[in-house]
Design a protein around this motif. Sequence first.
Motif, PDB file in Angstrom:
ATOM      1  N   PHE A   1       0.886  -1.299  -0.123  1.00  0.00           N
ATOM      2  CA  PHE A   1       0.076   0.212  -0.012  1.00  0.00           C
ATOM      3  C   PHE A   1       0.848   1.200   0.234  1.00  0.00           C
ATOM      4  O   PHE A   1       0.602   2.119  -1.030  1.00  0.00           O
ATOM      5  CB  PHE A   1      -1.058   0.075   1.211  1.00  0.00           C
ATOM      6  CG  PHE A   1      -1.691   1.168   1.420  1.00  0.00           C
ATOM      7  CD1 PHE A   1      -2.736   1.465   0.429  1.00  0.00           C
ATOM      8  CD2 PHE A   1      -1.398   2.249   2.213  1.00  0.00           C
ATOM      9  CE1 PHE A   1      -3.667   2.352   0.435  1.00  0.00           C
ATOM     10  CE2 PHE A   1      -2.344   3.279   2.342  1.00  0.00           C
ATOM     11  CZ  PHE A   1      -3.306   3.543   1.532  1.00  0.00           C
ATOM     12  N   ILE A   2       2.068   1.302   0.837  1.00  0.00           N
ATOM     13  CA  ILE A   2       2.861   2.423   1.153  1.00  0.00           C
ATOM     14  C   ILE A   2       3.420   2.517  -0.397  1.00  0.00           C
ATOM     15  O   ILE A   2       3.750   3.840  -0.882  1.00  0.00           O
ATOM     16  CB  ILE A   2       3.753   2.312   2.046  1.00  0.00           C
ATOM     17  CG1 ILE A   2       3.176   2.291   3.518  1.00  0.00           C
ATOM     18  CG2 ILE A   2       4.780   3.556   1.949  1.00  0.00           C
ATOM     19  CD1 ILE A   2       3.728   2.271   4.787  1.00  0.00           C
TER      20      ILE A   2
ATOM     21  N   LEU B   1       1.217   4.256  -2.936  1.00  0.00           N
ATOM     22  CA  LEU B   1       1.098   5.509  -2.438  1.00  0.00           C
ATOM     23  C   LEU B   1       2.184   6.350  -3.075  1.00  0.00           C
ATOM     24  O   LEU B   1       2.105   7.514  -3.564  1.00  0.00           O
ATOM     25  CB  LEU B   1       0.922   5.905  -0.948  1.00  0.00           C
ATOM     26  CG  LEU B   1      -0.559   5.635  -0.253  1.00  0.00           C
ATOM     27  CD1 LEU B   1      -0.528   5.814   1.139  1.00  0.00           C
ATOM     28  CD2 LEU B   1      -1.659   6.385  -1.121  1.00  0.00           C
TER      29      LEU B   1
ATOM     30  N   LEU C   1       2.224   6.701  -6.738  1.00  0.00           N
ATOM     31  CA  LEU C   1       1.310   7.767  -7.176  1.00  0.00           C
ATOM     32  C   LEU C   1       1.800   8.913  -7.085  1.00  0.00           C
ATOM     33  O   LEU C   1       1.565   9.947  -7.846  1.00  0.00           O
ATOM     34  CB  LEU C   1      -0.066   7.335  -6.439  1.00  0.00           C
ATOM     35  CG  LEU C   1      -0.887   6.049  -6.763  1.00  0.00           C
ATOM     36  CD1 LEU C   1      -2.191   5.869  -5.856  1.00  0.00           C
ATOM     37  CD2 LEU C   1      -1.432   6.498  -8.347  1.00  0.00           C
ATOM     38  N   TYR C   2       2.245   9.265  -5.780  1.00  0.00           N
ATOM     39  CA  TYR C   2       2.731  10.729  -5.542  1.00  0.00           C
ATOM     40  C   TYR C   2       3.978  10.943  -6.240  1.00  0.00           C
ATOM     41  O   TYR C   2       4.025  12.162  -6.949  1.00  0.00           O
ATOM     42  CB  TYR C   2       3.543  10.600  -3.891  1.00  0.00           C
ATOM     43  CG  TYR C   2       4.087  11.767  -3.632  1.00  0.00           C
ATOM     44  CD1 TYR C   2       3.507  12.999  -3.217  1.00  0.00           C
ATOM     45  CD2 TYR C   2       5.474  11.734  -3.580  1.00  0.00           C
ATOM     46  CE1 TYR C   2       4.092  14.153  -2.870  1.00  0.00           C
ATOM     47  CE2 TYR C   2       6.178  13.038  -3.177  1.00  0.00           C
ATOM     48  CZ  TYR C   2       5.550  14.154  -2.690  1.00  0.00           C
ATOM     49  OH  TYR C   2       6.144  15.328  -2.518  1.00  0.00           O
TER      50      TYR C   2
END
Length: 554
Positions: free
Chosen positions: A77-78, A81, A84-85
């Motif tokens: 998940f991280i 993220l 995506l960032y």
Amino acid sequence: MISFSTHLSFYSSQEGDIHQTKFNEFGVSTNLTWNDLHQMGAPMYKLSLYPTDDFVKSYSTSNPTNATITALSIIVFISILFLLYDYFVRREFLERHQLLEAKRRFIRFVSHEVRTPLNAVLMGLEIMAEVDERQQQDHQAERSADRLALLREIQNNTESAVEVLNDVLLYDKIESSLKLEVSMVPIWHVVERTLSEFKLPAARRQVHLRATYETSTTDGDCSYDVGLRVTDVNDLPDDVRCLRVAGDASRIAQVLRNLLSNALKFTSARGLILVTASYHVKSMVEQGRVTWKGSSTLVEKIKLHNGQEVLATPRGHFQLTVQDTGVGMTRDQISKLFGEGVQFNAHELQAGKGSGLGLFIANGLVGQHTGTLEGTSEGIDKGAAFTLKLPLYHAPGLSLEKEEHERTTTISEKNMSNNDEPSCSEDQGLRLLVVDDAPSNRKLLCRLLERKGHKCDMAENGQVALEMVRETMWGDEEPYDSILMDYEMSVMNGPTAASLIRELGCDVFIIGITGNVLSDDVQYFKSKGANAILPKPIQLSLLEDLFMEYHLTY
């Protein structure tokens, strides 16, 4: 209750084995009889323990598996993220970069396409003005005087348009952090030279322009007269005139021009502009300000734009006040004075001229020199005053005598070159090559230069210029003293032509005269072989200054 199946046996027997064979691998055994007793004849007892179904059921757990799955899920998940960032940041950076590039391309296009025709207009007006001035001298006064006044009005408005364009381009540089070409600036003579540029415009507008030079009234250990006031900068004490500002001379002069042009713009006929340049013993550090690069040490090491380093000692500060009797300002206007695009009653007070960026840019430039710029006014119709403060330094290695000699020589040569008649005969002038794809620009610039006594050849693009230079190198023709070259041209542009000329082994002095004045374009042109860059519209005084600076004698 914990359940185990037990197996107690002799070596010679398997009695009492009641465990389930499926748990054999989990069994734990130990001897109950000591080896010494066994050797003495005692039987060897061995205890074996095996888990039962009830034991496995009670102590079995899926926690490790669940923990592992949870940890992996968090990591995934991280990671998602972060990706995506990173994607959105990269996309925003790319969009900003593309926007900046589009902005620069637009500015470059506007600059070139506006400056090129304005260059021809200004050169044509200058030639016509010279002709009318001669007619006035030849007593054809009445008609030529009206025509000359009209030409001057057109010329002034054209120059105003150029100033607006320059402000817009410089605003872009200020926003992206303008790089200063730091030197030890003789500030007193920069003020004197800048003031001389405004004497004639002030006289035409019937505005009195006065200047005084002062030393501070602050007590201190100094060898000059405290509170001295003179009207000639050369009457200041030597230990005051030798003090310098660490900064960019051209940018400081630009700030001074902005303050003077504003004062002249907003002061009506028979008004007064008073310029006071003063030296104050008290440093800006003592006044709560910061000196160059934030240092308040006794000796500072200042790095110049040419890579050299100068040891200098802070010696108080320089203060320039420009006070006029013009339209004045309200308190609300003063609070907005240095904002972007600020104009007060622009159409009413200055006929719509100006970009409203002048003071914003000036304040930004002063800030980069770690100085201050302030404006005050007692109200409408009570005039305004602008005060500039810059830290001063004493650099022992700089010679005042050498500066005076160069300054005197420059002024005398300028005076000679500014005469209406050619300053030298045809045999004494420089041989110049003018390269521009606009026929009007070529012809008008050649005509202006020929009126100064120079000999000019013309080329319509870089390819033709390259062939002409090659002929002078390998033929019997006289070599060129300098090449004046445009940037954007068909067939072959200026930087490419300059690079190929250098590859020929030619060290002719190349001056880029171009409407592309963004810092990237200027540096690129220089990297390809240009010695100096002048913006369009061309100012002959700047061109003559370059000839003298680089010792192109004629």
